[in-house]
Scaffold this motif. Structure first.
Motif, PDB file in Angstrom:
ATOM      1  N   ALA A   1       0.837  -1.209   0.000  1.00  0.00           N
ATOM      2  CA  ALA A   1       0.000   0.000   0.000  1.00  0.00           C
ATOM      3  C   ALA A   1       0.869   1.255   0.000  1.00  0.00           C
ATOM      4  O   ALA A   1       1.991   1.260   0.498  1.00  0.00           O
ATOM      5  N   GLU A   2       0.313   2.314  -0.591  1.00  0.00           N
ATOM      6  CA  GLU A   2       0.983   3.614  -0.590  1.00  0.00           C
ATOM      7  C   GLU A   2       0.032   4.650  -0.007  1.00  0.00           C
ATOM      8  O   GLU A   2      -1.124   4.721  -0.403  1.00  0.00           O
ATOM      9  N   VAL A   3       0.534   5.425   0.958  1.00  0.00           N
ATOM     10  CA  VAL A   3      -0.256   6.483   1.591  1.00  0.00           C
ATOM     11  C   VAL A   3       0.194   7.811   1.000  1.00  0.00           C
ATOM     12  O   VAL A   3       1.386   8.106   0.944  1.00  0.00           O
ATOM     13  N   ASP A   4      -0.788   8.612   0.581  1.00  0.00           N
ATOM     14  CA  ASP A   4      -0.516   9.926   0.002  1.00  0.00           C
ATOM     15  C   ASP A   4      -1.396  10.955   0.693  1.00  0.00           C
ATOM     16  O   ASP A   4      -2.418  10.616   1.288  1.00  0.00           O
ATOM     17  N   TYR A   5      -1.011  12.210   0.627  1.00  0.00           N
ATOM     18  CA  TYR A   5      -1.829  13.316   1.122  1.00  0.00           C
ATOM     19  C   TYR A   5      -2.178  14.167  -0.086  1.00  0.00           C
ATOM     20  O   TYR A   5      -1.297  14.596  -0.825  1.00  0.00           O
ATOM     21  N   VAL A   6      -3.481  14.387  -0.305  1.00  0.00           N
ATOM     22  CA  VAL A   6      -3.917  15.145  -1.474  1.00  0.00           C
ATOM     23  C   VAL A   6      -4.763  16.335  -1.044  1.00  0.00           C
ATOM     24  O   VAL A   6      -5.466  16.283  -0.043  1.00  0.00           O
ATOM     25  N   GLU A   7      -4.668  17.395  -1.824  1.00  0.00           N
ATOM     26  CA  GLU A   7      -5.487  18.585  -1.640  1.00  0.00           C
ATOM     27  C   GLU A   7      -6.213  18.848  -2.941  1.00  0.00           C
ATOM     28  O   GLU A   7      -5.584  19.035  -3.978  1.00  0.00           O
ATOM     29  N   THR A   8      -7.554  18.827  -2.885  1.00  0.00           N
ATOM     30  CA  THR A   8      -8.372  19.076  -4.064  1.00  0.00           C
ATOM     31  C   THR A   8      -9.424  20.130  -3.734  1.00  0.00           C
ATOM     32  O   THR A   8      -9.529  20.567  -2.586  1.00  0.00           O
ATOM     33  N   LEU A   9     -10.226  20.497  -4.717  1.00  0.00           N
ATOM     34  CA  LEU A   9     -11.304  21.442  -4.484  1.00  0.00           C
ATOM     35  C   LEU A   9     -12.342  20.897  -3.505  1.00  0.00           C
ATOM     36  O   LEU A   9     -12.990  21.639  -2.779  1.00  0.00           O
ATOM     37  N   GLU A  10     -12.500  19.575  -3.480  1.00  0.00           N
ATOM     38  CA  GLU A  10     -13.475  18.938  -2.597  1.00  0.00           C
ATOM     39  C   GLU A  10     -12.971  18.814  -1.170  1.00  0.00           C
ATOM     40  O   GLU A  10     -13.736  18.565  -0.244  1.00  0.00           O
TER      41      GLU A  10
END
Length: 89
Positions: A75-84
């Motif tokens: 598994a890979e953990v990422d942190y994302v920032e989107t409009l939602e």
């Protein structure tokens, strides 16, 4: 083995420095519940178990118990920032 992206490491480290007292690291686990019977959990850990697998990502310690490791291997953990919104994925 699990992986954390540089963005995830940076965000966890940022949040970790704001905690008082400072935790030993981050626990990632799989727990019962959710539509498929399992859900993911991330929480700061003060006292890791001797049976935990410990990963070190640039000074950030990540603890995974042996049962969760069966489901998290690769598994890979990422942190994302989107409009939602933003969060760990």
């Amino acid at each position: 083995m699990i992986q954390l992206t540089e963005t995830a490491i940076s965000k966890v480290s940022e949040i970790l420095t704001m905690q008082e007292p400072k935790p030993a690291g981050l626990r990632i686990s799989v727990v019962g519940g959710g539509c498929s019977g399992f859900s993911y959990s991330m929480a700061f850990e003060n006292t890791p178990s001797m049976l935990d697998k410990t990963y070190n990502f640039g000074g950030l310690k990540v603890f995974v118990d042996s049962a969760s490791l069966l489901y998290l291997d690769g598994a890979e953990v990422d942190y994302v920032e989107t409009l939602e919104g933003s969060g760990f994925k």
